[in-house]
Design a protein around this motif. Structure first.
Motif, PDB file in Angstrom:
ATOM      1  N   ILE A   1      14.219   7.481  83.316  1.00  0.00           N
ATOM      2  CA  ILE A   1      13.350   8.657  83.355  1.00  0.00           C
ATOM      3  C   ILE A   1      14.104   9.761  82.632  1.00  0.00           C
ATOM      4  N   ARG A   2      13.414  10.433  81.744  1.00  0.00           N
ATOM      5  CA  ARG A   2      14.021  11.568  81.049  1.00  0.00           C
ATOM      6  C   ARG A   2      13.252  12.820  81.461  1.00  0.00           C
ATOM      7  N   VAL A   3      14.006  13.835  81.871  1.00  0.00           N
ATOM      8  CA  VAL A   3      13.398  15.106  82.261  1.00  0.00           C
ATOM      9  C   VAL A   3      14.052  16.222  81.454  1.00  0.00           C
ATOM     10  N   ARG A   4      13.263  17.248  81.158  1.00  0.00           N
ATOM     11  CA  ARG A   4      13.787  18.388  80.398  1.00  0.00           C
ATOM     12  C   ARG A   4      13.552  19.658  81.205  1.00  0.00           C
ATOM     13  N   PRO A   5      14.560  20.035  82.015  1.00  0.00           N
ATOM     14  CA  PRO A   5      14.406  21.252  82.807  1.00  0.00           C
ATOM     15  C   PRO A   5      14.480  22.520  81.954  1.00  0.00           C
ATOM     16  N   ASP A   6      15.211  22.462  80.850  1.00  0.00           N
ATOM     17  CA  ASP A   6      15.306  23.596  79.922  1.00  0.00           C
ATOM     18  C   ASP A   6      15.395  23.020  78.519  1.00  0.00           C
ATOM     19  N   LYS A   7      16.409  23.348  77.770  1.00  0.00           N
ATOM     20  CA  LYS A   7      16.529  22.806  76.412  1.00  0.00           C
ATOM     21  C   LYS A   7      17.206  21.436  76.379  1.00  0.00           C
ATOM     22  N   GLU A   8      17.941  21.102  77.417  1.00  0.00           N
ATOM     23  CA  GLU A   8      18.689  19.844  77.478  1.00  0.00           C
ATOM     24  C   GLU A   8      17.915  18.783  78.259  1.00  0.00           C
ATOM     25  N   TRP A   9      17.930  17.562  77.747  1.00  0.00           N
ATOM     26  CA  TRP A   9      17.323  16.437  78.457  1.00  0.00           C
ATOM     27  C   TRP A   9      18.320  15.867  79.450  1.00  0.00           C
ATOM     28  N   LYS A  10      17.833  15.458  80.603  1.00  0.00           N
ATOM     29  CA  LYS A  10      18.628  14.780  81.624  1.00  0.00           C
ATOM     30  C   LYS A  10      18.040  13.387  81.803  1.00  0.00           C
ATOM     31  N   SER A  11      18.898  12.423  82.107  1.00  0.00           N
ATOM     32  CA  SER A  11      18.454  11.041  82.268  1.00  0.00           C
ATOM     33  C   SER A  11      18.722  10.548  83.681  1.00  0.00           C
ATOM     34  N   ILE A  12      17.806   9.720  84.163  1.00  0.00           N
ATOM     35  CA  ILE A  12      17.938   9.114  85.486  1.00  0.00           C
ATOM     36  C   ILE A  12      17.595   7.637  85.345  1.00  0.00           C
ATOM     37  N   ALA A  13      18.542   6.769  85.669  1.00  0.00           N
ATOM     38  CA  ALA A  13      18.282   5.326  85.640  1.00  0.00           C
ATOM     39  C   ALA A  13      17.506   4.963  86.901  1.00  0.00           C
ATOM     40  N   VAL A  14      16.397   4.255  86.728  1.00  0.00           N
ATOM     41  CA  VAL A  14      15.589   3.831  87.875  1.00  0.00           C
ATOM     42  C   VAL A  14      15.386   2.322  87.826  1.00  0.00           C
ATOM     43  N   MET A  15      15.276   1.737  89.009  1.00  0.00           N
ATOM     44  CA  MET A  15      15.145   0.286  89.114  1.00  0.00           C
ATOM     45  C   MET A  15      13.792  -0.095  89.692  1.00  0.00           C
ATOM     46  N   GLY A  16      12.745   0.290  88.985  1.00  0.00           N
ATOM     47  CA  GLY A  16      11.389  -0.062  89.394  1.00  0.00           C
ATOM     48  C   GLY A  16      10.878   0.810  90.522  1.00  0.00           C
ATOM     49  N   GLY A  17       9.580   0.925  90.609  1.00  0.00           N
ATOM     50  CA  GLY A  17       8.965   1.721  91.662  1.00  0.00           C
ATOM     51  C   GLY A  17       7.601   2.221  91.225  1.00  0.00           C
ATOM     52  N   PHE A  18       7.238   3.402  91.722  1.00  0.00           N
ATOM     53  CA  PHE A  18       5.934   3.985  91.428  1.00  0.00           C
ATOM     54  C   PHE A  18       6.075   5.477  91.180  1.00  0.00           C
ATOM     55  N   ALA A  19       5.139   6.020  90.409  1.00  0.00           N
ATOM     56  CA  ALA A  19       5.097   7.463  90.180  1.00  0.00           C
ATOM     57  C   ALA A  19       3.668   7.940  90.385  1.00  0.00           C
ATOM     58  N   GLU A  20       3.561   9.102  91.012  1.00  0.00           N
ATOM     59  CA  GLU A  20       2.271   9.745  91.204  1.00  0.00           C
ATOM     60  C   GLU A  20       2.335  11.121  90.555  1.00  0.00           C
ATOM     61  N   VAL A  21       1.350  11.413  89.719  1.00  0.00           N
ATOM     62  CA  VAL A  21       1.251  12.718  89.077  1.00  0.00           C
ATOM     63  C   VAL A  21       0.008  13.395  89.640  1.00  0.00           C
ATOM     64  N   GLU A  22       0.205  14.597  90.188  1.00  0.00           N
ATOM     65  CA  GLU A  22      -0.928  15.325  90.742  1.00  0.00           C
ATOM     66  C   GLU A  22      -0.553  16.797  90.883  1.00  0.00           C
ATOM     67  N   LEU A  23      -1.414  17.668  90.385  1.00  0.00           N
ATOM     68  CA  LEU A  23      -1.236  19.118  90.511  1.00  0.00           C
ATOM     69  C   LEU A  23       0.149  19.578  90.054  1.00  0.00           C
ATOM     70  N   ASP A  24       0.535  19.186  88.850  1.00  0.00           N
ATOM     71  CA  ASP A  24       1.817  19.573  88.249  1.00  0.00           C
ATOM     72  C   ASP A  24       3.021  19.159  89.094  1.00  0.00           C
ATOM     73  N   GLU A  25       2.878  18.051  89.781  1.00  0.00           N
ATOM     74  CA  GLU A  25       3.984  17.491  90.551  1.00  0.00           C
ATOM     75  C   GLU A  25       4.059  15.992  90.275  1.00  0.00           C
ATOM     76  N   ILE A  26       5.278  15.520  90.017  1.00  0.00           N
ATOM     77  CA  ILE A  26       5.510  14.094  89.808  1.00  0.00           C
ATOM     78  C   ILE A  26       6.388  13.609  90.952  1.00  0.00           C
ATOM     79  N   LYS A  27       5.852  12.695  91.741  1.00  0.00           N
ATOM     80  CA  LYS A  27       6.625  12.077  92.818  1.00  0.00           C
ATOM     81  C   LYS A  27       6.964  10.665  92.369  1.00  0.00           C
ATOM     82  N   VAL A  28       8.246  10.376  92.300  1.00  0.00           N
ATOM     83  CA  VAL A  28       8.713   9.069  91.870  1.00  0.00           C
ATOM     84  C   VAL A  28       9.398   8.402  93.058  1.00  0.00           C
ATOM     85  N   LEU A  29       8.871   7.266  93.460  1.00  0.00           N
ATOM     86  CA  LEU A  29       9.446   6.489  94.555  1.00  0.00           C
ATOM     87  C   LEU A  29       9.996   5.207  93.958  1.00  0.00           C
TER      88      LEU A  29
END
Length: 136
Positions: A49-77
């Motif tokens: 998963i790559r996220v950009r909180p500001d100008k820099e990208w951050k990376s998070i290694a994930v090992m499978g799961g689910f994501a829900e996007v709703e009302l400008d919120e992403i919940k990743v389980l």
């Protein structure tokens, strides 16, 4: 308006913060999410998963799961996750090399179960190395 992203495993929260955009490794390919995205529920593959909180990208290694996007919120389980900056790049590279060798050996006529285990170990090692910045 920023997105709020939460990456949660069974034992900890790996990321909880606002970002400008996020890229998720869905089972059907990379999925980019910006503020105002339509509601969505998707399965995640082992990857980064790559996220950009500001100008820099951050990376998070994930090992499978689910994501829900709703009302400008992403919940990743996910089953397991590690922030890229918490991964030892040298150890991740060694793990990746070993997993690649095991996969090559298993592909030369090994049992299907061993091939699957080797392929999964390779995907996990690759995701960790990518998140640590060792692979593009």
């Amino acid at each position: 308006m920023p997105l709020t992203v939460r990456v949660i495993t069974p034992d900890k929260t790996v990321w909880d913060g606002d970002v400008q955009e996020a890229i998720l490794p869905s089972t059907s390919g990379q999925l980019g999410i910006l503020a105002g995205h339509a509601p969505l529920l998707t399965a995640l593959d082992t990857g980064v998963i790559r996220v950009r909180p500001d100008k820099e990208w951050k990376s998070i290694a994930v090992m499978g799961g689910f994501a829900e996007v709703e009302l400008d919120e992403i919940k990743v389980l996910v089953n397991s996750a590690e922030a890229g900056d918490a991964i030892d790049k040298e150890a991740a590279k060694a793990e990746y090399d070993a997993a690649q060798s095991r996969l090559e050996e298993a592909s030369k006529g090994g049992e299907p179960r061993e091939q699957m285990k080797a392929a999964n170990a390779y995907k996990r090692a690759r995701a960790r190395l990518q998140a640590a910045g060792g692979l593009v």
